[in-house]
Write an enzyme that holds these catalytic residues in place. Sequence first.
Site, short mmCIF file in Angstrom:
data_model
loop_
_atom_site.label_atom_id
_atom_site.label_comp_id
_atom_site.label_asym_id
_atom_site.label_seq_id
_atom_site.Cartn_x
_atom_site.Cartn_y
_atom_site.Cartn_z
CB ILE A 53 -0.95 0.00 1.22
CG1 ILE A 53 -2.03 -1.07 1.05
CG2 ILE A 53 -1.61 1.37 1.40
CD1 ILE A 53 -2.97 -1.19 2.23
CB SER A 183 -6.37 -3.88 9.34
OG SER A 183 -6.87 -5.12 8.88
CE1 TYR A 196 -1.71 -6.41 10.89
CE2 TYR A 196 -3.98 -7.06 10.47
CZ TYR A 196 -2.89 -6.29 10.16
OH TYR A 196 -2.95 -5.40 9.12
#
Length: 262
Positions: A53, A183, A196
């Site tokens: 990204i 995210s 995560y």
Amino acid sequence: MLAVAQLFLALLLFLIFKFVTADGDFTLLSKKHVKREEIEDKVVWITGASRGIGEVLAKHLASLGAKLILSARNESELERVKNQLKGKHAPEEVEILPLDLTCSEDSLRLAVEKAESLFSGAGVDYMIHNAAYERPKSSALDVTEEGVKATFNVNVLGTISLTRLLAPFMLKRRRGHFVVMSSAAGKTPDPGQAVYSASKFALNGYFHSLRSELFQKGIMVTVVCPGPVETSNGTGDTISVKKGSREDHRFKFQKQLSHDME
């Protein structure tokens, strides 16, 4: 009357199809492409800019005339990205600033001071927090203490420290924009992503709170929560998302950027 009902049904089906196949929600879809004048000649600092990204953002922002500062740990990969950029200030004026978010706060402070001094001391207009650490999936009970610390040091602690050190400069100018690449895992975690996801939930909480504290002082905060994307794993290989997965879509950067930067 029947014709009106058929027209309404056709419109409804179109909207449903548009939403199911879209790369964002209706709020994002309502946004148009980012306006060049909002980016041109602005100083944009991107962490995690050596691939994925970050690399795509660098290319898009360079094409819009941004003055770029690229950061990551791998300096040679940053140079590779720099040489591919095209734009008003690229590639010649693109600045490379190697950065490890796990280093000491003193080292991060020096990096911030260096970034602020670039482009004749213009100061950072956009700080794009894109650096992230993601280990292979493992169950919540199998993750090691080392794995937890490694993930949080990059995804949370280093990012927060960089923000705390840069924010005073923005506040002095009464302008600036933090864009945080979080995210979808920070909203709806999947099995095997406990640590995560936890790091992204923490990131979301911090920056949403920061927005509420700084929005009246000229500082904007945008938290972006993309789903899975195609990206390099750093070895030159490409990681693809399985078709049919819960979030099987590709992140459309122009749409997302228009939402972030406005």
